[in-house]
Design a protein around this motif. Sequence first.
Motif, PDB file in Angstrom:
ATOM      1  N   GLU A   1      37.729  42.126  30.124  1.00 12.48           N
ATOM      2  CA  GLU A   1      38.095  40.908  31.317  1.00 12.48           C
ATOM      3  C   GLU A   1      36.969  40.570  31.869  1.00 12.48           C
ATOM      4  O   GLU A   1      36.878  39.296  32.528  1.00 12.48           O
ATOM      5  CB  GLU A   1      39.163  41.472  32.155  1.00 12.48           C
TER       6      GLU A   1
ATOM      7  N   ALA B   1      45.246  37.918  39.615  1.00 12.87           N
ATOM      8  CA  ALA B   1      45.216  38.374  38.416  1.00 12.87           C
ATOM      9  C   ALA B   1      44.904  40.030  38.494  1.00 12.87           C
ATOM     10  O   ALA B   1      45.591  40.661  38.123  1.00 12.87           O
ATOM     11  CB  ALA B   1      44.475  37.842  37.255  1.00 12.87           C
ATOM     12  N   GLU B   2      44.038  40.380  39.512  1.00 13.30           N
ATOM     13  CA  GLU B   2      43.914  41.704  39.744  1.00 13.30           C
ATOM     14  C   GLU B   2      45.272  42.320  40.422  1.00 13.30           C
ATOM     15  O   GLU B   2      45.005  43.492  40.395  1.00 13.30           O
ATOM     16  CB  GLU B   2      42.720  41.644  40.900  1.00 13.30           C
TER      17      GLU B   2
ATOM     18  N   TRP C   1      48.056  42.224  38.996  1.00 17.58           N
ATOM     19  CA  TRP C   1      48.833  42.859  37.977  1.00 17.58           C
ATOM     20  C   TRP C   1      48.308  43.783  37.123  1.00 17.58           C
ATOM     21  O   TRP C   1      47.172  43.812  37.177  1.00 17.58           O
ATOM     22  CB  TRP C   1      49.197  41.544  37.119  1.00 17.58           C
TER      23      TRP C   1
ATOM     24  N   ARG D   1      49.043  38.788  33.862  1.00 15.60           N
ATOM     25  CA  ARG D   1      47.639  38.563  33.806  1.00 15.60           C
ATOM     26  C   ARG D   1      47.127  37.868  32.897  1.00 15.60           C
ATOM     27  O   ARG D   1      46.144  36.985  33.195  1.00 15.60           O
ATOM     28  CB  ARG D   1      47.095  40.088  33.963  1.00 15.60           C
TER      29      ARG D   1
END
Length: 97
Positions: free
Chosen positions: A15, A46-47, A49, A56
């Motif tokens: 990622e 996103a971080e 999840w 995410r």
Amino acid sequence: MPRLVQRYLHLGHPEAKLIDTLTFAAVREDLDLHSLQVLEAGFTQAEEWRPASAERELLYTAICRHLAAHCPTRRSSSQSVAAAALRLQKGEEVYGE
């Protein structure tokens, strides 16, 4: 482009490299501060999840779609945000006469 992001994530690629690539795509365009804040907020969310979760992936896809909507083509005549920031840091004018 969102399908490429989904495929990239499904193949298990890192990622961090995706984030770097999307950030580079944003910075090379002459985006306003609000658009950059939207990207940063998406990465931050996103971080929250777990890795490889559907949530995410959805956030990365949304970030990609946001970029596609605001950067449909490369703007070769505009200076990038990074170039403007470097000029300001040196005390130079961003827009000359």
